[in-house]
Write a protein that holds these residues in place. Sequence first.
Motif, PDB file in Angstrom:
ATOM      1  N   ILE A   1      92.832  66.009   1.595  1.00 27.71           N
ATOM      2  CA  ILE A   1      93.066  67.391   1.170  1.00 27.71           C
ATOM      3  C   ILE A   1      94.360  67.520   0.371  1.00 27.71           C
ATOM      4  CG2 ILE A   1      93.656  69.702   2.017  1.00 27.71           C
ATOM      5  CD1 ILE A   1      91.587  69.284   4.236  1.00 27.71           C
ATOM      6  N   GLU A   2      95.449  66.977   0.896  1.00 28.93           N
ATOM      7  CA  GLU A   2      96.738  67.140   0.212  1.00 28.93           C
ATOM      8  C   GLU A   2      96.726  66.494  -1.169  1.00 28.93           C
ATOM      9  OE1 GLU A   2      99.645  66.846   4.053  1.00 28.93           O
ATOM     10  OE2 GLU A   2      97.933  65.501   3.827  1.00 28.93           O
ATOM     11  N   GLU A   3      96.127  65.311  -1.246  1.00 26.32           N
ATOM     12  CA  GLU A   3      96.080  64.615  -2.533  1.00 26.32           C
ATOM     13  C   GLU A   3      95.168  65.329  -3.522  1.00 26.32           C
ATOM     14  OE1 GLU A   3      94.416  60.373  -4.357  1.00 26.32           O
ATOM     15  OE2 GLU A   3      94.651  60.623  -2.192  1.00 26.32           O
ATOM     16  N   TYR A   4      94.018  65.796  -3.040  1.00 27.54           N
ATOM     17  CA  TYR A   4      93.023  66.364  -3.945  1.00 27.54           C
ATOM     18  C   TYR A   4      93.317  67.823  -4.289  1.00 27.54           C
ATOM     19  CZ  TYR A   4      88.492  67.488  -5.974  1.00 27.54           C
ATOM     20  OH  TYR A   4      87.499  67.888  -6.832  1.00 27.54           O
ATOM     21  N   LEU A   5      93.778  68.599  -3.305  1.00 29.31           N
ATOM     22  CA  LEU A   5      93.917  70.041  -3.509  1.00 29.31           C
ATOM     23  C   LEU A   5      95.343  70.484  -3.812  1.00 29.31           C
ATOM     24  CD1 LEU A   5      91.542  71.347  -0.701  1.00 29.31           C
ATOM     25  CD2 LEU A   5      91.080  71.193  -3.145  1.00 29.31           C
ATOM     26  N   GLY A   6      96.335  69.680  -3.430  1.00 32.75           N
ATOM     27  CA  GLY A   6      97.713  70.058  -3.715  1.00 32.75           C
ATOM     28  C   GLY A   6      98.068  71.397  -3.088  1.00 32.75           C
ATOM     29  N   ASP A   7      98.697  72.274  -3.875  1.00 34.97           N
ATOM     30  CA  ASP A   7      99.082  73.602  -3.382  1.00 34.97           C
ATOM     31  C   ASP A   7      97.945  74.597  -3.615  1.00 34.97           C
ATOM     32  OD1 ASP A   7     101.577  72.679  -2.618  1.00 34.97           O
ATOM     33  OD2 ASP A   7     102.453  73.066  -4.586  1.00 34.97           O
ATOM     34  N   PHE A   8      96.831  74.346  -2.960  1.00 32.70           N
ATOM     35  CA  PHE A   8      95.643  75.183  -3.128  1.00 32.70           C
ATOM     36  C   PHE A   8      95.896  76.592  -2.610  1.00 32.70           C
ATOM     37  CE2 PHE A   8      91.903  76.955  -0.960  1.00 32.70           C
ATOM     38  CZ  PHE A   8      90.998  77.036  -2.005  1.00 32.70           C
ATOM     39  N   ASP A   9      95.588  77.590  -3.411  1.00 36.59           N
ATOM     40  CA  ASP A   9      95.583  78.993  -2.998  1.00 36.59           C
ATOM     41  C   ASP A   9      94.152  79.499  -3.102  1.00 36.59           C
ATOM     42  OD1 ASP A   9      98.349  79.136  -2.624  1.00 36.59           O
ATOM     43  OD2 ASP A   9      98.706  79.625  -4.727  1.00 36.59           O
ATOM     44  N   GLY A  10      93.622  80.030  -2.010  1.00 39.09           N
ATOM     45  CA  GLY A  10      92.256  80.532  -2.064  1.00 39.09           C
ATOM     46  C   GLY A  10      91.665  80.699  -0.679  1.00 39.09           C
ATOM     47  N   ASP A  11      90.341  80.638  -0.610  1.00 40.08           N
ATOM     48  CA  ASP A  11      89.610  80.900   0.626  1.00 40.08           C
ATOM     49  C   ASP A  11      89.073  79.600   1.218  1.00 40.08           C
ATOM     50  OD1 ASP A  11      89.979  83.657   0.198  1.00 40.08           O
ATOM     51  OD2 ASP A  11      88.188  83.749  -1.069  1.00 40.08           O
ATOM     52  N   VAL A  12      89.165  79.495   2.534  1.00 40.28           N
ATOM     53  CA  VAL A  12      88.617  78.344   3.255  1.00 40.28           C
ATOM     54  C   VAL A  12      87.570  78.868   4.231  1.00 40.28           C
ATOM     55  CG1 VAL A  12      89.098  76.406   4.787  1.00 40.28           C
ATOM     56  CG2 VAL A  12      90.777  77.062   3.040  1.00 40.28           C
ATOM     57  N   TYR A  13      86.340  78.393   4.079  1.00 41.16           N
ATOM     58  CA  TYR A  13      85.225  78.865   4.899  1.00 41.16           C
ATOM     59  C   TYR A  13      84.835  77.797   5.918  1.00 41.16           C
ATOM     60  CZ  TYR A  13      84.644  82.648   1.532  1.00 41.16           C
ATOM     61  OH  TYR A  13      84.848  83.756   0.740  1.00 41.16           O
ATOM     62  N   LEU A  14      84.999  78.111   7.202  1.00 43.10           N
ATOM     63  CA  LEU A  14      84.527  77.236   8.271  1.00 43.10           C
ATOM     64  C   LEU A  14      83.069  77.576   8.567  1.00 43.10           C
ATOM     65  CD1 LEU A  14      87.566  77.380  10.735  1.00 43.10           C
ATOM     66  CD2 LEU A  14      87.118  75.698   8.951  1.00 43.10           C
ATOM     67  N   THR A  15      82.246  76.560   8.759  1.00 39.66           N
ATOM     68  CA  THR A  15      80.816  76.789   8.974  1.00 39.66           C
ATOM     69  C   THR A  15      80.370  76.375  10.370  1.00 39.66           C
ATOM     70  OG1 THR A  15      80.270  74.613   8.069  1.00 39.66           O
ATOM     71  CG2 THR A  15      80.346  76.463   6.520  1.00 39.66           C
ATOM     72  N   PHE A  16      81.318  76.200  11.286  1.00 43.19           N
ATOM     73  CA  PHE A  16      81.008  75.782  12.652  1.00 43.19           C
ATOM     74  C   PHE A  16      81.988  76.467  13.594  1.00 43.19           C
ATOM     75  CE2 PHE A  16      83.907  72.890  10.591  1.00 43.19           C
ATOM     76  CZ  PHE A  16      84.946  72.780  11.495  1.00 43.19           C
ATOM     77  N   PRO A  17      81.593  76.666  14.856  1.00 46.58           N
ATOM     78  CA  PRO A  17      82.508  77.289  15.818  1.00 46.58           C
ATOM     79  C   PRO A  17      83.567  76.297  16.271  1.00 46.58           C
ATOM     80  CG  PRO A  17      80.495  76.652  16.912  1.00 46.58           C
ATOM     81  CD  PRO A  17      80.290  76.359  15.446  1.00 46.58           C
ATOM     82  N   THR A  18      84.709  76.799  16.670  1.00 50.09           N
ATOM     83  CA  THR A  18      85.804  75.923  17.116  1.00 50.09           C
ATOM     84  C   THR A  18      86.038  76.128  18.608  1.00 50.09           C
ATOM     85  OG1 THR A  18      87.395  77.617  16.423  1.00 50.09           O
ATOM     86  CG2 THR A  18      86.895  75.867  14.854  1.00 50.09           C
TER      87      THR A  18
END
Length: 369
Positions: free
Chosen positions: A53-70
């Motif tokens: 994630i850190e390498e690919y997305l860097g300082d990503f700003d946006g929405d993160v959608y979880l598709t499973f319960p935690t």
Amino acid sequence: MVRKAVVVGAIGRRRKILKDVLESKGSKVICFVDNICSEREYDGVPIIRDFEIEEYLGDFDGDVYLTFPTIDDRRRGFAEGVLSRFKGNIRVYNYRETYSFHKEALFLARELGDYWLSKNYDRERAYGVIEMFSDEKSKVLVSNWIAFRETLDLSLIPDPEGDQYLPRDVPLIDSIPDRYSLLDLGAYDGDSLVFILSKLEGLGKAMDLYIAFEPDSRNFNKLRERVRELIDRKVQNTKFLLLKAGCSDEYRVLALHSDWEGSRLLDGERDARVDEWAYTMVADDVLNNVRVDLIKIDTEGFEMRCLRGLRKSIWKSRPIIAVSLYHRPEDIYEIPEFLQQLCRDYSFYLRVHSTFFMGTVLYAVPKLR
């Protein structure tokens, strides 16, 4: 302004469905995060691991959608690990929010034939089995299962429970002897074996005999390696019989298909890819009067056939039975009806161990052994 989005955990065509719905509302899905999938791209969108994630997305700003319960530790740990790697400003949607705000994805999945949403079942027979269950919790779960299939109302979905096959609030432990035998139909890679062995060992019970059916070559090889490790470490007194075969009510050679949902035997399905061929065997003949104390069945739609091939053993041994009820919508009533006829003095319980009523398991517990 286009909102960037990352989807965490969706599998198979559900990825594309959710992606299409999000992008129809002005978002742009830039990647999927999935540690299990072997593919690296889906529908033109990269699939990355959490450590990328850190390498690919860097300082990503946006929405993160979880598709499973935690709810359980494993899922919670994965979600927390994923979210901790984002360095920018993110808005996180839990799985209920993801599908509540974008409910179209569920209706599209149902139209495309997802079995976990199908309305292709007999509602009257489904309602008819409610009173077969022994506790109010099970009766409510069946009622909510029916209502969810009709409405796709996410408020009806229970939070998944842990301890699949040995749930804490089902009175089955006392029916398992101190030295017990386990029949594992759909053994996969031995994950259930390890859990049951460890759980019951902590309660002072030892496994005397383990018999497993697994038709998928890759899974069977993993199962065999896991059993070798167990023998080397601590279970020299347990006898093991591992069968690379499926379980049914007749002997056949069937095609086997593997995909992101697992592997399943094909019988008359012409649109699925054939990955290998597998034998099916009748468990009654294999057991041949061997006493079995606990039967676990998770065979990707062959559960009813497995039970028909176990009539004699169930009648003679009176085992505890933990059988999956979610691969075919009609299983919700056909399997309880079958077992009630075969097991007259049993108690029946229902528990849900995964999202959207997947991981629904019927527990049949003898009142006396």
